[in-house]
Design an enzyme around this catalytic site. Structure first.
Site, PDB file in Angstrom:
ATOM      1  N   LYS A 265      11.945  -7.873   1.981  1.00 56.83           N
ATOM      2  CA  LYS A 265      11.105  -8.669   1.060  1.00 56.83           C
ATOM      3  C   LYS A 265       9.908  -7.791   0.733  1.00 56.83           C
ATOM      4  O   LYS A 265       8.967  -7.688   1.511  1.00 56.83           O
ATOM      5  CB  LYS A 265      10.670  -9.944   1.771  1.00 56.83           C
ATOM      6  CG  LYS A 265      10.369 -11.127   0.876  1.00 56.83           C
ATOM      7  CD  LYS A 265       9.243 -10.924  -0.118  1.00 56.83           C
ATOM      8  CE  LYS A 265       7.877 -11.081   0.498  1.00 56.83           C
ATOM      9  NZ  LYS A 265       6.801 -10.703  -0.457  1.00 56.83           N
TER      10      LYS A 265
ATOM     11  N   GLY B 286      -1.359  -7.583   6.721  1.00 56.57           N
ATOM     12  CA  GLY B 286      -2.614  -8.046   7.304  1.00 56.57           C
ATOM     13  C   GLY B 286      -2.413  -8.827   8.603  1.00 56.57           C
ATOM     14  O   GLY B 286      -1.351  -9.409   8.827  1.00 56.57           O
TER      15      GLY B 286
ATOM     16  N   ASN C 172       0.807  -1.231   0.000  1.00 60.42           N
ATOM     17  CA  ASN C 172       0.000   0.000   0.000  1.00 60.42           C
ATOM     18  C   ASN C 172       0.836   1.276   0.000  1.00 60.42           C
ATOM     19  O   ASN C 172       0.456   2.247  -0.634  1.00 60.42           O
ATOM     20  CB  ASN C 172      -1.034  -0.003   1.130  1.00 60.42           C
ATOM     21  CG  ASN C 172      -0.429  -0.233   2.487  1.00 60.42           C
ATOM     22  OD1 ASN C 172       0.588  -0.914   2.612  1.00 60.42           O
ATOM     23  ND2 ASN C 172      -1.033   0.320   3.509  1.00 60.42           N
TER      24      ASN C 172
ATOM     25  N   GLU D 187     -11.556  -5.159   8.573  1.00 58.22           N
ATOM     26  CA  GLU D 187     -10.824  -4.158   7.796  1.00 58.22           C
ATOM     27  C   GLU D 187     -11.125  -4.387   6.312  1.00 58.22           C
ATOM     28  O   GLU D 187     -10.808  -5.441   5.764  1.00 58.22           O
ATOM     29  CB  GLU D 187      -9.319  -4.289   8.044  1.00 58.22           C
ATOM     30  CG  GLU D 187      -8.535  -3.196   7.350  1.00 58.22           C
ATOM     31  CD  GLU D 187      -7.028  -3.328   7.532  1.00 58.22           C
ATOM     32  OE1 GLU D 187      -6.484  -4.411   7.295  1.00 58.22           O
ATOM     33  OE2 GLU D 187      -6.406  -2.317   7.911  1.00 58.22           O
TER      34      GLU D 187
ATOM     35  N   CYS E 207      -3.462   1.671   6.770  1.00 61.72           N
ATOM     36  CA  CYS E 207      -3.808   0.936   7.991  1.00 61.72           C
ATOM     37  C   CYS E 207      -4.574   1.822   8.966  1.00 61.72           C
ATOM     38  O   CYS E 207      -5.372   1.336   9.749  1.00 61.72           O
ATOM     39  CB  CYS E 207      -2.555   0.350   8.620  1.00 61.72           C
ATOM     40  SG  CYS E 207      -1.220   1.513   8.774  1.00 61.72           S
TER      41      CYS E 207
ATOM     42  N   GLU F 298       3.036  -4.357  12.433  1.00 59.65           N
ATOM     43  CA  GLU F 298       2.054  -3.291  12.185  1.00 59.65           C
ATOM     44  C   GLU F 298       0.974  -3.870  11.311  1.00 59.65           C
ATOM     45  O   GLU F 298       1.184  -4.096  10.131  1.00 59.65           O
ATOM     46  CB  GLU F 298       2.728  -2.127  11.487  1.00 59.65           C
ATOM     47  CG  GLU F 298       2.336  -0.885  12.182  1.00 59.65           C
ATOM     48  CD  GLU F 298       1.641   0.144  11.387  1.00 59.65           C
ATOM     49  OE1 GLU F 298       0.505  -0.098  10.905  1.00 59.65           O
ATOM     50  OE2 GLU F 298       2.235   1.206  11.287  1.00 59.65           O
ATOM     51  N   LEU F 299      -0.173  -4.153  11.911  1.00 58.06           N
ATOM     52  CA  LEU F 299      -1.192  -4.938  11.208  1.00 58.06           C
ATOM     53  C   LEU F 299      -2.403  -4.079  10.864  1.00 58.06           C
ATOM     54  O   LEU F 299      -2.280  -2.874  10.705  1.00 58.06           O
ATOM     55  CB  LEU F 299      -1.545  -6.151  12.071  1.00 58.06           C
ATOM     56  CG  LEU F 299      -0.313  -6.944  12.548  1.00 58.06           C
ATOM     57  CD1 LEU F 299      -0.697  -8.079  13.456  1.00 58.06           C
ATOM     58  CD2 LEU F 299       0.515  -7.451  11.373  1.00 58.06           C
TER      59      LEU F 299
HETATM   60  O1  TXE Z   1      -1.325  -8.530   2.630  1.00 59.17           O
HETATM   61  P1  TXE Z   1      -0.310  -9.483   3.350  1.00 59.17           P
HETATM   62  P2  TXE Z   1      -2.428  -8.831   1.555  1.00 59.17           P
HETATM   63  C1  TXE Z   1      -4.493  -5.833   5.191  1.00 59.17           C
HETATM   64  C2  TXE Z   1      -5.679  -5.381   4.364  1.00 59.17           C
HETATM   65  C3  TXE Z   1      -5.658  -6.331   3.218  1.00 59.17           C
HETATM   66  C4  TXE Z   1      -5.204  -7.600   3.880  1.00 59.17           C
HETATM   67  C5  TXE Z   1      -4.575  -8.593   2.988  1.00 59.17           C
HETATM   68  O2  TXE Z   1      -6.868  -5.577   5.097  1.00 59.17           O
HETATM   69  O3  TXE Z   1      -6.908  -6.498   2.624  1.00 59.17           O
HETATM   70  O4  TXE Z   1      -4.228  -7.165   4.815  1.00 59.17           O
HETATM   71  O5  TXE Z   1      -3.620  -7.979   2.168  1.00 59.17           O
HETATM   72  C6  TXE Z   1       3.982 -11.032   2.726  1.00 59.17           C
HETATM   73  N1  TXE Z   1       4.991 -15.350   5.325  1.00 59.17           N
HETATM   74  N2  TXE Z   1      -3.295  -5.032   4.956  1.00 59.17           N
HETATM   75  O6  TXE Z   1      -2.834 -10.254   1.493  1.00 59.17           O
HETATM   76  O7  TXE Z   1      -0.545 -10.925   3.027  1.00 59.17           O
HETATM   77  C7  TXE Z   1       3.536 -10.548   1.365  1.00 59.17           C
HETATM   78  O8  TXE Z   1       4.302 -11.149   0.334  1.00 59.17           O
HETATM   79  C8  TXE Z   1       5.727 -14.251   5.173  1.00 59.17           C
HETATM   80  C9  TXE Z   1      -3.001  -4.068   5.958  1.00 59.17           C
HETATM   81  O9  TXE Z   1      -1.956  -8.301   0.292  1.00 59.17           O
HETATM   82  O10 TXE Z   1      -0.291  -9.087   4.759  1.00 59.17           O
HETATM   83  C10 TXE Z   1       3.781  -9.046   1.495  1.00 59.17           C
HETATM   84  O11 TXE Z   1       5.170  -8.765   1.304  1.00 59.17           O
HETATM   85  N3  TXE Z   1       5.339 -13.190   4.446  1.00 59.17           N
HETATM   86  C11 TXE Z   1      -1.756  -3.373   5.742  1.00 59.17           C
HETATM   87  C12 TXE Z   1       3.401  -8.767   2.937  1.00 59.17           C
HETATM   88  O12 TXE Z   1       3.472 -10.041   3.606  1.00 59.17           O
HETATM   89  C13 TXE Z   1       4.126 -13.235   3.869  1.00 59.17           C
HETATM   90  C14 TXE Z   1      -1.043  -3.395   4.486  1.00 59.17           C
HETATM   91  C15 TXE Z   1       1.991  -8.195   3.130  1.00 59.17           C
HETATM   92  O13 TXE Z   1       1.056  -9.083   2.611  1.00 59.17           O
HETATM   93  C16 TXE Z   1       3.291 -14.374   4.005  1.00 59.17           C
HETATM   94  C17 TXE Z   1      -1.454  -4.445   3.588  1.00 59.17           C
HETATM   95  C18 TXE Z   1       3.779 -15.463   4.765  1.00 59.17           C
HETATM   96  N4  TXE Z   1       3.061 -16.576   4.943  1.00 59.17           N
HETATM   97  C19 TXE Z   1      -2.556  -5.202   3.843  1.00 59.17           C
HETATM   98  N5  TXE Z   1       2.149 -14.121   3.334  1.00 59.17           N
HETATM   99  C20 TXE Z   1      -1.300  -2.324   6.700  1.00 59.17           C
HETATM  100  N6  TXE Z   1      -1.207  -2.609   7.990  1.00 59.17           N
HETATM  101  O14 TXE Z   1      -0.978  -1.225   6.279  1.00 59.17           O
HETATM  102  C21 TXE Z   1       2.244 -12.889   2.791  1.00 59.17           C
HETATM  103  N7  TXE Z   1       3.453 -12.350   3.099  1.00 59.17           N
END
Ligand code: TXE
Length: 501
Positions: free
Chosen positions: A184, A238, A161, A392, A293, A259-260
C-alpha cells in the site's frame, strides 16, 4: 498500461492485483501532486477494503500455488536477479517518476534507483542460502532440526519520502524467502510501486506474488493492517500511524516491523576533522530536504567550537542551490507535501517563540510558482528541551545545541523519545566507541553519516519502532522457524509422559 512517466502523466492509474490492472471498487481516483509546481500530474486509484481483500486473497492463492511455492530457491533467486536487471534497464525512468512524485532531487533519485539492482541482487543471492539447523537435542535416539519458512502474506505500508527504496527494503527479503506481498503506497506517491509491480510480472514472478493497492491510509492502509489473512506488517512512517497500525495488527496477533520517526543526534567533538564534520552535518540534515527518518536534526557541538561551527554550517546552508528537482544542479528541492511545508513553517515559529535564533534560512526561497520550497534552516542557541529539538520536523531544519563534556552529551543525546540513528565526529577512537555504546540508536555512524548498506541492519529503538531492515536480520523478520523432532530410537516410550530423556 505501462507505468512510465510519459504514460501516466495526465492519466489515471489502477490497482495491480493478481497480475492484472484492476479498477478500484469505489470507482474513485484522487490527484497526485507534483511538489515542484503544486499541480496535479496523474490520478491514483482510491483502493479500499474490498480491493485489499481481493489483493490478500490473490496473495494467499499465490502462496498455495506450485508456481511459487514449489519453485526451487535458486530459481526464486533467478527471478530476483532478472528483476534487478529490469530495474537497472528502467532506472532513469523510475528516478524521473520519483522526482516528479515526491520532489526529491534527480541526483538523489538516480542514486537510489541506481542502487536498487544491487539491493535485489544481494537478496537474490540469499534465496538459496537460508536454512534451518540440526540441534544437539538432549534425548537419545532423537533428531531435532529447524526449518525456516516464509511467514505468508506480508502487508507493506509505504510512506512518501523514498517510496521505491522503502518498498524495496521489505519486498526484496520477502521475495527471497518465498512470501507474497500486498503493498500500500502512500496516497501521495503511488506511481513507482505500480511500476515496480509491473516489472515483477515482466521478470516472471507468478500473478499474485506482488500486488499493489493504492489508496488512503485510513481506508486501504487500515484495511490491510487489520486483515486476518496478513501474516506480517512492514510499516515505515510516522510514530502515531505506527501505533495505530500495531494496535490494528494486534487484533490478529500479526507481528509488525515498524520503522518510525527519528530525532537523531549528530555530534561534533573539538578534535574532529571539522571540514569533514561540517560536510557530514550539512548532508545529514539537508539531503532529501530533511525528509529522511535518519536526518541528523539535533547537531550537538562541543562548547569550545560551537560559535565557529554554527557560522560554518550556516554559511554552507546559505550556499545550497535551491531549485527545481529535475535540474541536476539543484541541491535542495521542494518538500514533498504542502502539509509538510506548513509543518516546517509552524516549527520555525515554535523555535523563535522559545528563544532559538535563526543563523540561516527560516523562510520560503524566492522561487517562482507554487512549489513547496523551504530554505535550509539553521537554528543556533537551541536547547534540547525546545519543541524544535524534541519533535520530528521532517524538513530542512537543524538545531545546533552545545554540550560541555561526554556525560552532558550522552544525557542530552538520549533525552529523546526516539532512537533511530546517531553520528559522531572525532579523531579519538575510544571516545567514538564510548559514544557508540552509550547512545540509544539503532545505527551509529562514526566520521560519516547516512552511509546505508543492504548488509547493515537498520531500525530503531524506543518510539523509532522495532524490527530491522537489511542483511540477514531482514530474513529473520520475514521467516518463521519451525522445530521438527523425530524419534528414530525404535524404543517404546510411555505415551503419557513428556519425553525428558
Ligand atoms: O505519514 P504516515 P504522514 C513522519 C514525519 C511526518 C509524519 C507524518 O514526521 O511529518 O510522519 O507523515 C499510511 N492505517 N514520517 O502523515 O501517516 C499512509 O497512507 C494504516 C516519518 O504523511 O505515517 C502511508 O502509506 N496506514 C517517515 C503511510 O501510512 C495508514 C516517513 C505513511 O503515512 C494509516 C514518513 C492508518 N490509520 C513520515 N494512516 C520515516 N520513518 O521515514 C496513514 N497510513
Amino acid at each position: 498500461m505501462k507505468t512510465t512517466v510519459s504514460r501516466i502523466a495526465g492519466h489515471a492509474t489502477d490497482l495491480f492485483v493478481d497480475g492484472a490492472w484492476r479498477k478500484p471498487a469505489s470507482g474513485r481516483y484522487f490527484a497526485s501532486y507534483d511538489p515542484s509546481t503544486g499541480a496535479p500530474w496523474y490520478e491514483a486509484a482510491d483502493g479500499g477494503e474490498e480491493d485489499v481483500d481481493a489483493a490478500v486473497n490473490a496473495a494467499t492463492q499465490a502462496l498455495q500455488d506450485a508456481a511459487w511455492n514449489a519453485i526451487t530457491p535458486t530459481r526464486r533467486g533467478g527471478l530476483m536477479h532478472r528483476l534487478a536487471a529490469l530495474i537497472d534497464d528502467n532506472k532513469e525512468d523510475l528516478a524521473q517518476m520519483e522526482t516528479r512524485d515526491n520532489g526529491k532531487i534527480i541526483g538523489e533519485t538516480r542514486a537510489q534507483t541506481g542502487y536498487l539492482p544491487d539491493y535485489f541482487n544481494y537478496f537474490a543471492g540469499m534465496a538459496d542460502k537460508i536454512h534451518g539447523e540440526v540441534l544437539p537435542i538432549n534425548k537419545t535416539g532423537m533428531l531435532n532440526f529447524t526449518m525456516r519458512e516464509p511467514v505468508g502474506v506480508v502487508g507493506v505500508i509505504v510512506p512518501w519520502n523514498s517510496p521505491l527504496s522503502i518498498l524495496a527494503t521489505a519486498l526484496a527479503p520477502c521475495l527471497a524467502v518465498g512470501n507474497t506481498v500486498v503493498a500500500k503506497p502512500s496516497e501521495h506517491t503511488s506511481a513507482s510501486a505500480l511500476a515496480l509491480a509491473e516489472l515483477c510480472m515482466e521478470a516472471g514472478f507468478p500473478a499474485g506474488v506482488v500486488n499493489v493497492v493504492s489508496g488512503y491510509g485510513e481506508s486501504a492502509g487500515h484495511a490491510l493492517s487489520r486483515h486476518p489473512g496478513v501474516a506480517k506488517i512492514a510499516f515505515t512512517g510516522g510514530t502515531d500511524t505506527g501505533r495505530k497500525i500495531a494496535s490494528n495488527a494486534a487484533a490478529n496477533l500479526t507481528p509488525c516491523t515498524l520503522e518510525l520517526g527519528g530525532k537523531s543526534p549528530h555530534v561534533i567533538f573539538d578534535d574532529a576533522d571539522l571540514e569533514r564534520a561540517v560536510n557530514g552535518v550539512v548532508a545529514g540534515i539537508f539531503a532529501a530536504a530533511g525528509q529522511t527518518c535518519v536526518a541528523g536534526s539535533r547537531c550537538f557541538v562541543h562548547e569550545s567550537i560551537y560559535d565557529r561551527m554554527v557560522d560554518r554550517v550556516a554559511a554552507r546552508a546559505r550556499a545550497i542551490r535551491i531549485g527545481r528537482p529535475e535540474d541536476p544542479n539543484t541541491q535542495l528541492g521542494p518538500l514533498a507535501l504542502q502539509s509538510q511545508l506548513e509543518k516546517v513553517q509552524r516549527y520555525v515559529q515554535y523555535g523563535l517563540d522559545q528563544g532559538a535564533t535563526l543563523a540561516a534560512g527560516g523562510g520560503r526561497p524566492p522561487i517562482k510558482g507554487n512549489g513547496w520550497y523551504f530554505q535550509p534552516t539553521v537554528f543556533s542557541a537551541a536547547r534540547n528541551d525546545m519543541k524544535i529539538a524534541r519533535d520530528e520536523i521532517f524538513g530542512p531544519v537543524v538545531c545546533m545545541i552545545s554540550f560541555r563534556d561526554e556525560a552532558d552529551l550522552i544525557a542530552q543525546a538520549n533525552d529523546s523519545v526516539y532512537g533511530l540513528a546517531a553520528g559522531v565526529w572525532t579523531r579519538d577512537i575510544d571516545r567514538a566507541l564510548r559514544f557508540a555504546r552509550a547512545v540509544d540508536a539503532g545505527t551509529v555512524w562514526v566520521n560519516t553519516y547516512r552511509s546505508a548498506s543492504f548488509v547493515s541492519p537498520a531500525g530503531g529503538f524506543k518510539w523509532s519502532g522495532y524490527g530491522k531492515h537489511n542483511g540477514f536480520e531482514a530474513v529473520r523478520e520475514y521467516t518463521r522457524v519451525k522445530s521438527v523432532v523425530i524419534d528414530h530410537s525404535g524404543l517404546g516410550r510411555d505415551a503419557f509422559v513428556i519425553q525428558l530423556k
